[in-house]
Design a protein around this motif. Structure first.
Motif, PDB file in Angstrom:
ATOM      1  N   ALA A 193      40.244  28.758  34.887  1.00 25.27           N
ATOM      2  CA  ALA A 193      39.653  30.018  34.412  1.00 25.27           C
ATOM      3  C   ALA A 193      40.705  30.861  33.701  1.00 25.27           C
ATOM      4  O   ALA A 193      40.446  31.460  32.652  1.00 25.27           O
ATOM      5  N   TYR A 194      41.925  30.869  34.259  1.00 24.34           N
ATOM      6  CA  TYR A 194      43.027  31.630  33.656  1.00 24.34           C
ATOM      7  C   TYR A 194      43.372  31.090  32.266  1.00 24.34           C
ATOM      8  O   TYR A 194      43.453  31.849  31.296  1.00 24.34           O
ATOM      9  N   TYR A 195      43.573  29.783  32.147  1.00 24.08           N
ATOM     10  CA  TYR A 195      43.956  29.228  30.841  1.00 24.08           C
ATOM     11  C   TYR A 195      42.827  29.382  29.820  1.00 24.08           C
ATOM     12  O   TYR A 195      43.080  29.605  28.641  1.00 24.08           O
ATOM     13  N   ARG A 196      41.585  29.301  30.274  1.00 27.91           N
ATOM     14  CA  ARG A 196      40.448  29.430  29.358  1.00 27.91           C
ATOM     15  C   ARG A 196      40.218  30.900  28.968  1.00 27.91           C
ATOM     16  O   ARG A 196      40.173  31.228  27.790  1.00 27.91           O
ATOM     17  N   ASP A 197      40.152  31.769  29.968  1.00 23.32           N
ATOM     18  CA  ASP A 197      39.707  33.146  29.710  1.00 23.32           C
ATOM     19  C   ASP A 197      40.833  34.105  29.351  1.00 23.32           C
ATOM     20  O   ASP A 197      40.612  35.081  28.638  1.00 23.32           O
ATOM     21  N   VAL A 198      42.031  33.855  29.860  1.00 23.23           N
ATOM     22  CA  VAL A 198      43.151  34.748  29.551  1.00 23.23           C
ATOM     23  C   VAL A 198      44.006  34.181  28.422  1.00 23.23           C
ATOM     24  O   VAL A 198      44.338  34.878  27.479  1.00 23.23           O
ATOM     25  N   MET A 199      44.347  32.899  28.506  1.00 20.99           N
ATOM     26  CA  MET A 199      45.258  32.319  27.520  1.00 20.99           C
ATOM     27  C   MET A 199      44.547  31.731  26.300  1.00 20.99           C
ATOM     28  O   MET A 199      45.188  31.374  25.317  1.00 20.99           O
ATOM     29  N   GLY A 200      43.233  31.610  26.357  1.00 20.73           N
ATOM     30  CA  GLY A 200      42.499  31.151  25.180  1.00 20.73           C
ATOM     31  C   GLY A 200      42.570  29.657  24.918  1.00 20.73           C
ATOM     32  O   GLY A 200      42.394  29.211  23.775  1.00 20.73           O
ATOM     33  N   ALA A 201      42.818  28.874  25.964  1.00 19.73           N
ATOM     34  CA  ALA A 201      42.855  27.412  25.784  1.00 19.73           C
ATOM     35  C   ALA A 201      41.447  26.881  25.538  1.00 19.73           C
ATOM     36  O   ALA A 201      40.477  27.334  26.147  1.00 19.73           O
ATOM     37  N   GLU A 203      48.528  34.049  16.456  1.00 24.41           N
ATOM     38  CA  GLU A 203      48.491  34.355  15.025  1.00 24.41           C
ATOM     39  C   GLU A 203      48.826  35.809  14.741  1.00 24.41           C
ATOM     40  O   GLU A 203      49.466  36.132  13.744  1.00 24.41           O
ATOM     41  N   ASP A 204      48.380  36.713  15.624  1.00 24.28           N
ATOM     42  CA  ASP A 204      48.523  38.145  15.363  1.00 24.28           C
ATOM     43  C   ASP A 204      49.003  38.839  16.645  1.00 24.28           C
ATOM     44  O   ASP A 204      48.279  38.903  17.635  1.00 24.28           O
ATOM     45  N   ILE A 205      50.211  39.352  16.615  1.00 25.14           N
ATOM     46  CA  ILE A 205      50.809  39.897  17.842  1.00 25.14           C
ATOM     47  C   ILE A 205      50.073  41.149  18.331  1.00 25.14           C
ATOM     48  O   ILE A 205      49.931  41.347  19.549  1.00 25.14           O
ATOM     49  N   GLU A 206      49.598  41.982  17.407  1.00 26.14           N
ATOM     50  CA  GLU A 206      48.911  43.211  17.828  1.00 26.14           C
ATOM     51  C   GLU A 206      47.576  42.896  18.490  1.00 26.14           C
ATOM     52  O   GLU A 206      47.194  43.506  19.486  1.00 26.14           O
ATOM     53  N   GLU A 207      46.890  41.927  17.913  1.00 24.30           N
ATOM     54  CA  GLU A 207      45.613  41.504  18.490  1.00 24.30           C
ATOM     55  C   GLU A 207      45.851  40.949  19.908  1.00 24.30           C
ATOM     56  O   GLU A 207      45.107  41.231  20.843  1.00 24.30           O
ATOM     57  N   ALA A 208      46.932  40.171  20.048  1.00 21.88           N
ATOM     58  CA  ALA A 208      47.238  39.574  21.353  1.00 21.88           C
ATOM     59  C   ALA A 208      47.600  40.664  22.369  1.00 21.88           C
ATOM     60  O   ALA A 208      47.192  40.622  23.529  1.00 21.88           O
ATOM     61  N   MET A 268      41.265  35.739  21.849  1.00 22.09           N
ATOM     62  CA  MET A 268      42.539  35.162  21.435  1.00 22.09           C
ATOM     63  C   MET A 268      42.523  33.655  21.658  1.00 22.09           C
ATOM     64  O   MET A 268      42.008  33.194  22.667  1.00 22.09           O
ATOM     65  N   LYS A 269      43.085  32.937  20.721  1.00 19.93           N
ATOM     66  CA  LYS A 269      43.122  31.471  20.824  1.00 19.93           C
ATOM     67  C   LYS A 269      44.550  31.033  21.155  1.00 19.93           C
ATOM     68  O   LYS A 269      45.503  31.552  20.568  1.00 19.93           O
ATOM     69  N   LEU A 270      44.661  30.117  22.093  1.00 28.84           N
ATOM     70  CA  LEU A 270      45.983  29.623  22.491  1.00 28.84           C
ATOM     71  C   LEU A 270      46.690  28.953  21.321  1.00 28.84           C
ATOM     72  O   LEU A 270      46.124  28.104  20.644  1.00 28.84           O
ATOM     73  N   GLY A 271      47.934  29.347  21.090  1.00 28.00           N
ATOM     74  CA  GLY A 271      48.721  28.711  20.033  1.00 28.00           C
ATOM     75  C   GLY A 271      49.700  27.700  20.618  1.00 28.00           C
ATOM     76  O   GLY A 271      49.642  27.366  21.805  1.00 28.00           O
ATOM     77  N   ARG A 272      50.589  27.214  19.770  1.00 25.71           N
ATOM     78  CA  ARG A 272      51.584  26.224  20.206  1.00 25.71           C
ATOM     79  C   ARG A 272      52.426  26.736  21.375  1.00 25.71           C
ATOM     80  O   ARG A 272      52.724  27.926  21.456  1.00 25.71           O
ATOM     81  N   LEU A 273      52.810  25.826  22.242  1.00 27.45           N
ATOM     82  CA  LEU A 273      53.830  26.143  23.235  1.00 27.45           C
ATOM     83  C   LEU A 273      55.145  26.078  22.466  1.00 27.45           C
ATOM     84  O   LEU A 273      55.690  25.005  22.220  1.00 27.45           O
ATOM     85  N   ASN A 274      55.614  27.228  22.009  1.00 29.19           N
ATOM     86  CA  ASN A 274      56.778  27.261  21.112  1.00 29.19           C
ATOM     87  C   ASN A 274      58.045  26.803  21.818  1.00 29.19           C
ATOM     88  O   ASN A 274      58.782  25.974  21.303  1.00 29.19           O
ATOM     89  N   HIS A 275      58.311  27.382  22.999  1.00 33.79           N
ATOM     90  CA  HIS A 275      59.523  26.972  23.720  1.00 33.79           C
ATOM     91  C   HIS A 275      59.428  27.245  25.207  1.00 33.79           C
ATOM     92  O   HIS A 275      58.572  27.990  25.665  1.00 33.79           O
ATOM     93  N   ILE A 276      60.321  26.586  25.928  1.00 35.72           N
ATOM     94  CA  ILE A 276      60.522  26.817  27.359  1.00 35.72           C
ATOM     95  C   ILE A 276      61.863  27.515  27.486  1.00 35.72           C
ATOM     96  O   ILE A 276      62.884  26.974  27.051  1.00 35.72           O
ATOM     97  N   GLY A 277      61.872  28.690  28.086  1.00 35.98           N
ATOM     98  CA  GLY A 277      63.133  29.396  28.310  1.00 35.98           C
ATOM     99  C   GLY A 277      63.816  28.858  29.556  1.00 35.98           C
ATOM    100  O   GLY A 277      63.207  28.797  30.626  1.00 35.98           O
ATOM    101  N   VAL A 278      65.060  28.446  29.414  1.00 37.99           N
ATOM    102  CA  VAL A 278      65.823  27.885  30.527  1.00 37.99           C
ATOM    103  C   VAL A 278      67.106  28.698  30.695  1.00 37.99           C
ATOM    104  O   VAL A 278      67.932  28.753  29.779  1.00 37.99           O
ATOM    105  N   ALA A 279      67.248  29.340  31.833  1.00 33.06           N
ATOM    106  CA  ALA A 279      68.463  30.121  32.092  1.00 33.06           C
ATOM    107  C   ALA A 279      69.606  29.191  32.439  1.00 33.06           C
ATOM    108  O   ALA A 279      69.407  28.149  33.085  1.00 33.06           O
ATOM    109  N   THR A 280      70.805  29.547  32.003  1.00 31.68           N
ATOM    110  CA  THR A 280      71.980  28.728  32.313  1.00 31.68           C
ATOM    111  C   THR A 280      73.197  29.626  32.485  1.00 31.68           C
ATOM    112  O   THR A 280      73.334  30.628  31.780  1.00 31.68           O
TER     113      THR A 280
END
Lengths: 153, 153
Positions: B21-29, A97-102, A1-13
């Protein structure tokens, strides 16, 4: 799996209304979207856009702030707010890119997935991973929206 | 003041080596920079890049993850890790065009600024704001780097 965009930060309020005033009047945000209820997850949600690539003048692709307010005491974030009455950082959401693969990828690595894959606040499939397996971070994985029009509405 | 890019998310960790190691191997960075000591702030730091605008193929302008490991028990993040042994989300960092203007802006709003303006991990002036005044979020404000070459090294 390849890291994608950091889409958002969830902030509780405790109050999206108060948070909107904070992001607008204190932080200088100019693009705050309409709040809406995400009944299935027991929360009210509001996205605040932050600017994207400074060399781009088009629609923002910056990481968003997702404000989350509980709809009731039974909300999954009620406990978080009980411990953090002023609110605070709640989760990170990365695109794939693909939720099932992830999902298979994280299952194979023995990471605990919290519940079934479901539709998230951007209308695409998502799931959450247990913070204890993710170096202390509650982590949401979302499939990248196929169209980019959702950014410009 | 106008909200700038969400430059990075600060994530505390007991071990940058383990986090890499976590960001590379688990998160795919795929783009993890060289760790370095920020002695003045008592921390070791490492940036993990996340992809930027999906329509761009140039250097990444996605929000970065800033891994932070204490250099000693006297480090300002030692207390955070005592409470969160696995690590976790520590702060958010927004860019502004002019650090002095931003400092005056927050001062006028009665927000507590933590210490003097100093040089941060990107080599530009920064300051921190008290989480109790910022809806529960420890918030770093940094001046946008004047050159973008720091992204492609």
């Amino acid at each position: 799996m390849k890291l994608g965009r950091l889409n958002h930060i969830g902030v509780a309020t405790p109050s999206i209304e108060e948070s909107i005033a904070y992001y607008r009047d204190v932080m200088g945000a100019t693009k705050i979207r309409e709040p809406f209820d995400l009944e299935e997850q027991g929360v009210k949600v509001c996205f605040v856009d932050t600017p994207g690539d400074p060399t781009e003048s088009g629609p923002s692709f910056g990481t968003q702030i997702e404000l989350i307010e509980p709809l009731s005491d039974a909300s999954p974030i009620a406990g978080f707010l009980a411990k953090n009455p002023a609110g605070g950082q709640h989760h990170l959401c990365y695109e794939v890119e693909d939720i099932e693969e992830a999902r298979s990828w994280f299952e194979e690595k023995g990471k605990r997935i919290l519940g079934p894959t479901r539709i998230g606040a951007h209308g695409t499939p998502i799931f959450f991973l247990h913070p204890k397996d993710m170096m202390g971070q509650l982590t949401e994985i979302m499939e990248t929206p196929k169209e980019t029009t959702h950014w410009s509405n």
